[in-house]
Every structure is written in C-alpha cells, then in structure tokens.
Design a protein around this motif. Sequence first.
Motif, short mmCIF file in Angstrom:
data_model
loop_
_atom_site.label_atom_id
_atom_site.label_comp_id
_atom_site.label_asym_id
_atom_site.label_seq_id
_atom_site.Cartn_x
_atom_site.Cartn_y
_atom_site.Cartn_z
N ASN A 21 0.80 -1.23 0.00
CA ASN A 21 0.00 0.00 0.00
C ASN A 21 0.83 1.28 0.00
OD1 ASN A 21 -2.30 -1.57 0.11
ND2 ASN A 21 -2.54 -1.38 2.32
N ASN B 221 -1.31 2.07 -5.45
CA ASN B 221 -1.78 1.17 -4.38
C ASN B 221 -2.12 1.95 -3.11
OD1 ASN B 221 -0.99 -0.74 -6.22
ND2 ASN B 221 0.50 -1.75 -4.91
N LYS C 204 -4.12 4.14 -2.63
CA LYS C 204 -5.56 4.34 -2.51
C LYS C 204 -6.25 3.16 -1.82
CE LYS C 204 -5.79 7.40 -6.50
NZ LYS C 204 -6.30 7.61 -7.87
N LEU C 205 -5.52 2.06 -1.64
CA LEU C 205 -6.10 0.90 -0.96
C LEU C 205 -6.11 1.06 0.56
CD1 LEU C 205 -4.45 -2.00 -3.02
CD2 LEU C 205 -6.75 -1.05 -3.29
N LEU D 77 -9.53 2.24 1.86
CA LEU D 77 -10.69 1.65 1.19
C LEU D 77 -11.64 1.07 2.24
CD1 LEU D 77 -11.33 1.27 -1.88
CD2 LEU D 77 -10.58 -1.09 -1.61
N PRO E 150 -11.74 0.08 -5.64
CA PRO E 150 -10.67 1.07 -5.78
C PRO E 150 -10.83 1.93 -7.02
CG PRO E 150 -9.88 -1.12 -6.37
CD PRO E 150 -11.27 -1.30 -5.83
N ARG F 165 -10.74 -3.29 -10.23
CA ARG F 165 -12.02 -3.17 -9.53
C ARG F 165 -12.67 -4.54 -9.36
NH1 ARG F 165 -14.53 1.80 -9.23
NH2 ARG F 165 -16.58 0.91 -9.64
#
Length: 595
Positions: A312, A317, A319-320, A323, A329, A348
């Motif tokens: 991450n 990544n 943005k994970l 989440l 994502p 996605r």
Amino acid sequence: MNMKKVNIRLALSSLLLVSLLLTSCKEWDDHYEAETAVEGSATATLWENISANANLSQFATLVKKAGYEDFLKATQTLTVWAPLNGTFDYDALLEEGNEKLLKEFVQNHIARNNYPASGRVEKNIFMLNKKRLLFEGNGNYTMDGIEVAQPNVASSNGVIHTISGKLQFRYNILESLKADEFPIDSISDYIHSYDEMWFNEAKSVQGPVVDGQLTYLDSVFTEYNAQTAYHNAFINVEDSNYTMIVPSNKAWEKAMNYIRKCYNYAKFSYVDVTTSEQKKTDEELIPDAATAAYWQDSISHNKLLTGLFYNNNLYDNKKLKNLRNGELPEADSLMTTYFDRIYKEDARNLFTGTTRSEKSNGAIHITDDSLRMAPWLIWNPIINIETETTNNQGTVNAGSLTSYWIGQSNVYQNPRVQGSVSSSGYAVISPSMSSGNPGFNVKLNNVRSTTYVIYCVFVPAHIQNAYIPEESLQPNNVQVQIGFCKADGTLPTRATTLGTFETFKNKDFNSEEEVSEDNPAYFFNKLDTVCFGEVTFPVCYYGMTGYPYLNIQSRAERRKHDNTLRIDRVFLVPKELDDYMKEHPGYTPYYFRYS
C-alpha cells in the motif's frame, strides 16, 4: 413569618448539604484511589513492584503463568503498561495456552526502553511482540486509546503505567490467515506450511547457566515465511502496510482447478529449430510423472498467489489504505508485489464481492465463492514473441538468407504508415535468389497447455522509406506450419499445417467497386496483423528448455507477391481472452495491443 430567619435557615441548610456532598465525594475519591493506586519503589524491580501491589494481582498472575517474571527482574530497561484488576477479561485469559498468553497479552503490554509520561507525548511504540501501539497525551495520557490511570511508577529497571483496560492485540495479515473467522483454511494451510522461526541470539536476553547450559530470560525469534518472501510480500512485518486478496475455500478450489489445466507438465520431445535435431526435455527437470505432477502443483500455487499481494505504500496502491468495506478502488492501476500491473476494470473486479477486515499492518479482503482475477493477467497470459530477437529465432529454410533485424524508430517511420513496430525492431527474411521463397522458424517459448489464437504482425516494405510508391508494393503469401508434442509427450511425424495466408488485404474495404484481380483492395499503409487460427497445446512448456515452433514459409506467386518477409512479432492470445476482446472492443488487459 420572619422571612429573614427563613432565608438564614435555608442558607445554613444549603451549606450543610454542600458540606455533606463534598465529604461524600472526598470519601469516594479516597476509596477509588485506594482501589486503583499502585505504590512503587524506585529501588525495586518491575516484577517486585507489580507483584507487591494488590491492584495488579491479576496481571501479575498472568505474567507468572506465561513464565515471564524473571524477564521483568532483569537489568534491561523496560516500560510496562499494566491493566488494573477488573478492567479486562482475566478469567478468559487464565484459560489460554501459555504461548498465546505470552504473545497476545503479556508481550503486548511491555516494551523495551523507558517511555515516561511527561509533557506532550506522541510515540508509536514497538511492543515486545513487535506490535506498534500509539502512546500519546499531554497531562492525561492514553495507550492505544486506553486511559492511563497512574503514570510513572518508577522501578530500578524501568517504569510502570497502570491502565484502565487491556491493550487490544491486533493480528497482522500473516497471523490472520487462519480459519477461525472465515472459511479460508485452503490458503491458510498452504502459506503457513512455509512458516519458520529463527532463533536470534544477538537480541535474546541471557539468563543463568543451568546444569552447564546457558539459559535465556527472553528468547527472541525471527519469523520467516519462504512463500510470502518469494512474492516480496512481508505481511508479517508490523511497520509495513499491505492489502491482500484472500480467496475463500471455494474460490481457491475454482482458481486452482483452472490454473492446473494450464500447467500440465510431461516428459516430452521437441525439435530444436536452431539445429533441426529432435531432443527431449532435460532429465533433471522432469525425469518422471511424479516430478511432472510436482511441477504442476508448485507452479499452480505460485501463480495463484502472485496476484494476491499489494504494497500500500507504492504507486497507486496507496488508494487501498483507506478503502472501506464494499468499496471498489478508484485507481489507474494496481501493482502486485511481484510487479504485475493490473488496470482499472480488472483491478475493480478483484475487490468485487469481498469483505474487508482491518489488520495491524494493512487489511485483507476475503472473497465470496469466486476469485475475480481475469486468468490472462497472470495465470495464463498472452505469449508475445519478438521475431527479431535471437533467442526467438530458429534456422531459416533452404533458399533463405540469414534473418536479421532492423532497428525501427518512430522518428524515421514513413508518416503514411499507421501503427508502430513493437520493441523498435522487426525481422527481415530474404530469398537467396530473386525468385526464391524464404522461410523462417520461430520458437514459441513458455507456451501453456491451453488453446491459443495465433497472430503474426507483418510490416510493409515502405515503413522506413516514404519515397517507395504504394502502387509498387505487393503482399506476402505464406504457408504456416506448427510443431508441438502430443499429450503423451511424443512428436507427430510431421508438423501441422495451419493454412496459407495473404497479407495486407484491406479487411475494411468499403468501395462500391468489386474486389477482383485488378482491384484486390490491398492496403499497405498500416502494419497487418494476420490470424493463423487456433491451436490447443496438450503439454505445458513454461519454464522448460523445449518449445513448440512456428514455420512461416513464403509461397509467393511471381509478379503478384513480395517474396521478402518482414515480420514484427508473433503473439499467442488465450482463446478466452481473444473472445472477450472481440466482445468488448474497448478492453485492453494491459500494455498489449493487436497491432
């Protein structure tokens, strides 16, 4: 009635009530402080101060049960966050096994070094079990959100902070791969079968010599998992941040059934097209059927795991990290820890139908009954073969000049020619005599045991020369054969003919004129991608020294065809991807393009 006397009487009653309330509060405060207060001696060890205080008797009992009292007597400096009696699930912890009790409770409340509560504090503390917890405050303090009841009880080998509750033990991703909460024992059993513990003598605390043997008050072990390390996914490291897609048992079984079919290994024969000799696979690689089955199982597991881990802290990544459960994502692409890139739609899909569970070093997303990994992304990818690369070339056929490649930069490309050459190069196979028909062998490396649609990209003769008139150009006419072994590993007596194909036909010809000998509707102002048809390979060649081969032989008719072949690349598209891309014209799995 004398109102003055009434007012005085009321005032005296109010003062008496306030006095009683203050006295009552003072008595309650004294009682509360007596219930929670901890006394300590700066000359006593941490263990002596803990075991001497009645308000910490439950904590002391658990420390002793875990065999850690001697560790708290040692001369090293420690900080202990000790939960007060009655503030945690003491009875349940008393029933735990010593190993779990030590790691998940006792070591979760102790850290090396001295961390006093003084002034403004905001520190991420690594506990003895390597969990990282936040110690913060300014006058009033909390540890991982739990209130510090009494700070700074000094001891000879550290400091004690009493707290109003137990510090939560949070599993990291590797620890959470167990079947207690979700039906994931398939992946759990496989990954944990690679767990190792290495004794770290340098970080361990030595104790006395007993019966001639050195003992340790604190034995420090380094946890290692060869499988996750191979995938660059250090999901047991607490100061990292990962996302892991975790297939349920049903999803794992579905994926494995698919992947295994693509990696059907066997002891096989092949034609070495550089020497035209028939050879067998290296005996050291696959000496027997048992070894073939081992290859299939090992590589199938490896391919399944490759798409599950994401760091991450890298690329999009990031943005994970935040989440939420049920969200998909919004990322241009995700990069696995094995550096496979997965783009928007496919990324996605990976998170569709998953359940997110937060962990101490990231999060896991447990799938429903399907792992929505498009198989062509990692398990069964496109095979792209650059024909100008020496490793992919075999011998040229009789009557052919040695093939070579021409560096092709878009800067020097004829502006009338659409498309671009892959990897800035293409092979040219010329006849040894002007009337000859040259041929060319291409090694099909790393082919899986699956069905492919085979394509070849031809380059027009004027791609680097804008002064060649288009009307002077002619198409190629080629016969294509393919050689590969049968399911039992033996070679057929002759190669399979896929057909004869003419190049540069305008497939989008919309003229009202009839296509005829005089008006063949050839179109030379673009690279031409020709489909050679479908082939099913019964045996997997991935990672092997052997390979199938493709023979492309000119069958030029005089004055009608060009007998010099200019080939950019050959590529094999898994049949299901080929079908999908035709049904979804805007879909591109990654950098790949048809022409």
